[in-house]
Design a protein around this motif. Structure first.
Motif, PDB file in Angstrom:
ATOM      1  N   MET A  63     113.669  35.532  -6.629  1.00 27.83           N
ATOM      2  CA  MET A  63     114.226  34.617  -5.640  1.00 27.83           C
ATOM      3  C   MET A  63     113.242  34.389  -4.494  1.00 27.83           C
ATOM      4  O   MET A  63     113.117  33.279  -3.986  1.00 27.83           O
ATOM      5  N   ARG A  64     112.530  35.470  -4.089  1.00 29.46           N
ATOM      6  CA  ARG A  64     111.569  35.330  -3.005  1.00 29.46           C
ATOM      7  C   ARG A  64     110.436  34.399  -3.416  1.00 29.46           C
ATOM      8  O   ARG A  64     109.992  33.567  -2.634  1.00 29.46           O
ATOM      9  N   MET A  65     109.959  34.561  -4.664  1.00 32.31           N
ATOM     10  CA  MET A  65     108.883  33.711  -5.153  1.00 32.31           C
ATOM     11  C   MET A  65     109.326  32.250  -5.204  1.00 32.31           C
ATOM     12  O   MET A  65     108.578  31.338  -4.843  1.00 32.31           O
ATOM     13  N   GLN A  66     110.564  32.017  -5.635  1.00 36.09           N
ATOM     14  CA  GLN A  66     111.078  30.654  -5.684  1.00 36.09           C
ATOM     15  C   GLN A  66     111.154  30.047  -4.287  1.00 36.09           C
ATOM     16  O   GLN A  66     110.878  28.861  -4.090  1.00 36.09           O
ATOM     17  N   SER A  67     111.516  30.880  -3.301  1.00 33.04           N
ATOM     18  CA  SER A  67     111.590  30.390  -1.932  1.00 33.04           C
ATOM     19  C   SER A  67     110.212  30.007  -1.413  1.00 33.04           C
ATOM     20  O   SER A  67     110.057  29.010  -0.694  1.00 33.04           O
ATOM     21  N   VAL A  68     109.209  30.812  -1.775  1.00 33.57           N
ATOM     22  CA  VAL A  68     107.837  30.524  -1.356  1.00 33.57           C
ATOM     23  C   VAL A  68     107.368  29.214  -1.987  1.00 33.57           C
ATOM     24  O   VAL A  68     106.774  28.362  -1.327  1.00 33.57           O
ATOM     25  N   ILE A  69     107.642  29.072  -3.303  1.00 32.59           N
ATOM     26  CA  ILE A  69     107.236  27.850  -4.005  1.00 32.59           C
ATOM     27  C   ILE A  69     107.929  26.638  -3.406  1.00 32.59           C
ATOM     28  O   ILE A  69     107.323  25.589  -3.207  1.00 32.59           O
ATOM     29  N   ARG A  70     109.220  26.780  -3.090  1.00 30.05           N
ATOM     30  CA  ARG A  70     109.982  25.666  -2.526  1.00 30.05           C
ATOM     31  C   ARG A  70     109.430  25.289  -1.148  1.00 30.05           C
ATOM     32  O   ARG A  70     109.400  24.110  -0.782  1.00 30.05           O
ATOM     33  N   ALA A  71     108.974  26.307  -0.384  1.00 26.60           N
ATOM     34  CA  ALA A  71     108.414  26.035   0.938  1.00 26.60           C
ATOM     35  C   ALA A  71     107.105  25.259   0.829  1.00 26.60           C
ATOM     36  O   ALA A  71     106.802  24.397   1.656  1.00 26.60           O
ATOM     37  N   ILE A  72     106.310  25.583  -0.208  1.00 26.41           N
ATOM     38  CA  ILE A  72     105.022  24.914  -0.394  1.00 26.41           C
ATOM     39  C   ILE A  72     105.213  23.560  -1.058  1.00 26.41           C
ATOM     40  O   ILE A  72     104.588  22.569  -0.676  1.00 26.41           O
ATOM     41  N   TYR A  73     106.078  23.532  -2.069  1.00 23.73           N
ATOM     42  CA  TYR A  73     106.335  22.310  -2.826  1.00 23.73           C
ATOM     43  C   TYR A  73     107.831  21.991  -2.765  1.00 23.73           C
ATOM     44  O   TYR A  73     108.578  22.329  -3.678  1.00 23.73           O
ATOM     45  N   PRO A  74     108.283  21.372  -1.692  1.00 22.85           N
ATOM     46  CA  PRO A  74     109.718  21.067  -1.580  1.00 22.85           C
ATOM     47  C   PRO A  74     110.174  20.105  -2.667  1.00 22.85           C
ATOM     48  O   PRO A  74     109.409  19.283  -3.157  1.00 22.85           O
ATOM     49  N   ALA A  75     111.446  20.236  -3.058  1.00 23.50           N
ATOM     50  CA  ALA A  75     112.007  19.364  -4.089  1.00 23.50           C
ATOM     51  C   ALA A  75     111.965  17.918  -3.632  1.00 23.50           C
ATOM     52  O   ALA A  75     112.208  17.616  -2.460  1.00 23.50           O
ATOM     53  N   GLN A  76     111.628  17.027  -4.583  1.00 24.75           N
ATOM     54  CA  GLN A  76     111.539  15.607  -4.270  1.00 24.75           C
ATOM     55  C   GLN A  76     112.434  14.792  -5.187  1.00 24.75           C
ATOM     56  O   GLN A  76     112.721  15.185  -6.325  1.00 24.75           O
ATOM     57  N   CYS A  77     112.863  13.663  -4.680  1.00 26.22           N
ATOM     58  CA  CYS A  77     113.654  12.720  -5.463  1.00 26.22           C
ATOM     59  C   CYS A  77     112.847  12.273  -6.678  1.00 26.22           C
ATOM     60  O   CYS A  77     111.646  12.004  -6.563  1.00 26.22           O
ATOM     61  N   VAL A  78     113.484  12.170  -7.843  1.00 23.85           N
ATOM     62  CA  VAL A  78     112.768  11.763  -9.052  1.00 23.85           C
ATOM     63  C   VAL A  78     112.426  10.284  -9.048  1.00 23.85           C
ATOM     64  O   VAL A  78     111.650   9.820  -9.891  1.00 23.85           O
ATOM     65  N   ALA A  79     112.986   9.521  -8.095  1.00 18.98           N
ATOM     66  CA  ALA A  79     112.710   8.090  -8.033  1.00 18.98           C
ATOM     67  C   ALA A  79     111.805   7.703  -6.871  1.00 18.98           C
ATOM     68  O   ALA A  79     111.232   6.624  -6.866  1.00 18.98           O
ATOM     69  N   CYS A  80     111.673   8.583  -5.876  1.00 15.74           N
ATOM     70  CA  CYS A  80     110.807   8.305  -4.725  1.00 15.74           C
ATOM     71  C   CYS A  80     110.261   9.629  -4.223  1.00 15.74           C
ATOM     72  O   CYS A  80     110.430  10.664  -4.847  1.00 15.74           O
ATOM     73  N   ASP A  81     109.616   9.624  -3.080  1.00 13.52           N
ATOM     74  CA  ASP A  81     109.006  10.846  -2.549  1.00 13.52           C
ATOM     75  C   ASP A  81     109.876  11.568  -1.533  1.00 13.52           C
ATOM     76  O   ASP A  81     109.437  12.546  -0.924  1.00 13.52           O
ATOM     77  N   ALA A  82     111.090  11.118  -1.330  1.00 14.74           N
ATOM     78  CA  ALA A  82     111.966  11.756  -0.350  1.00 14.74           C
ATOM     79  C   ALA A  82     112.338  13.165  -0.801  1.00 14.74           C
ATOM     80  O   ALA A  82     112.489  13.441  -1.986  1.00 14.74           O
ATOM     81  N   GLN A  83     112.463  14.071   0.164  1.00 16.45           N
ATOM     82  CA  GLN A  83     112.837  15.443  -0.156  1.00 16.45           C
ATOM     83  C   GLN A  83     114.325  15.512  -0.508  1.00 16.45           C
ATOM     84  O   GLN A  83     115.144  14.781   0.037  1.00 16.45           O
ATOM     85  N   THR A  84     114.634  16.412  -1.428  1.00 17.73           N
ATOM     86  CA  THR A  84     116.015  16.621  -1.854  1.00 17.73           C
ATOM     87  C   THR A  84     116.352  18.102  -1.781  1.00 17.73           C
ATOM     88  O   THR A  84     115.453  18.953  -1.675  1.00 17.73           O
ATOM     89  N   GLU A  85     117.625  18.424  -1.845  1.00 17.53           N
ATOM     90  CA  GLU A  85     118.047  19.819  -1.760  1.00 17.53           C
ATOM     91  C   GLU A  85     117.783  20.577  -3.050  1.00 17.53           C
ATOM     92  O   GLU A  85     117.612  21.793  -3.037  1.00 17.53           O
ATOM     93  N   SER A  86     117.765  19.873  -4.174  1.00 13.83           N
ATOM     94  CA  SER A  86     117.564  20.534  -5.460  1.00 13.83           C
ATOM     95  C   SER A  86     116.551  19.781  -6.301  1.00 13.83           C
ATOM     96  O   SER A  86     116.279  18.605  -6.060  1.00 13.83           O
ATOM     97  N   GLU A  87     115.997  20.474  -7.290  1.00 16.10           N
ATOM     98  CA  GLU A  87     115.026  19.864  -8.185  1.00 16.10           C
ATOM     99  C   GLU A  87     115.708  18.869  -9.129  1.00 16.10           C
ATOM    100  O   GLU A  87     116.902  18.964  -9.412  1.00 16.10           O
TER     101      GLU A  87
END
Length: 240
Positions: free
Chosen positions: A1-25
């Motif tokens: 879970m910690r590793m996933q949090s680090v990855i999410r902090a570096i590469y935040p989830a983005q909308c699959v149709a645009c570059d806007a950030q989203t809460e989930s992948e």
């Protein structure tokens, strides 16, 4: 879970149709979600196209399915082929956006579940080997496997073959599409025992005239499928 949090902090989830950030992948942002025309309510039972009026539980058909003989039993589609939906389908089909198979399967699963029967096998619409080499993947097969994982249903990628290479059908009339697809798709004799005596759900990315799906359904029935339905990520709709 910690590793996933680090990855999410570096590469935040983005909308699959645009570059806007989203809460989930693998999801859409609020703006793109509102602009994507998901199909629901009253629909054609044969192709999944949306119909005017309210769903009263009765079986309805669109004008096309009342005038064209469909060699399958039921059909559903996830979204209308316009706007964001069209952008996603084109990216998936021609833009190497193979990552779209996962969210597409989630959206499509809600429509596909009512079509499932005991021992249903998912079968993707096949590509000719030349086009498969050029594109490097069959988008219908990717979608079928993602949908199979979502529904817990087996997939047979090679159940159907496309030995006849057809020209791109974009812009062709309905009659020209059906003529071009005549005999273009056949059952794979090596996979006959996989679908013979079982219900089949054919999977494709988009339905326009239904010519490709008709050829696939006929091939599945020739292989011994007891019941054939179709499901597509998107449906071309007049005046969408």
């Amino acid at each position: 879970m910690r590793m996933q949090s680090v990855i999410r902090a570096i590469y935040p989830a983005q909308c699959v149709a645009c570059d806007a950030q989203t809460e989930s992948e693998f999801g859409l942002c609020g703006a793109c979600w509102r602009e994507t025309k998901f199909i629901g309510g009253l629909i054609c039972d044969t192709c999944g196209a949306p119909l005017p009026g309210e769903d009263t539980g009765t079986i309805e058909q669109c004008d096309d399915c009342m005038t064209i003989a469909r060699p399958w039993d039921h059909g559903r589609a996830g979204l209308i082929y316009t706007g964001i939906g069209r952008k996603l389908v084109l990216g998936f089909k021609h833009g190497d956006r193979t990552d779209l198979a996962r969210p597409a399967a989630i959206w499509l699963a809600r429509m596909a579940r009512p079509l499932l029967r005991d021992d249903t096998v998912l079968v993707p619409v096949p590509l000719h080997w030349v086009r498969r080499v050029q594109r490097r993947y069959n988008q219908a097969a990717l979608l079928a496997h993602a949908l199979g994982r979502e529904l817990g249903v087996p997939v047979c990628s090679d159940a159907l073959l496309r030995p006849k290479k057809t020209k791109p059908l974009e812009g062709h009339s309905r009659d020209a599409r059906f003529a071009a697809l005549s005999g273009a798709i056949v059952p794979n004799p090596k996979c006959a025992d996989v679908i013979a005596g079982k219900p089949v759900l054919i999977v494709d990315d988009v339905m326009t005239s239904g010519a490709t799906l008709a050829a696939s359904a006929e091939a599945a029935k020739a292989a011994g499928a007891t019941h054939v339905s179709i499901v597509t990520l998107a449906r071309v709709v007049k005046d969408a």
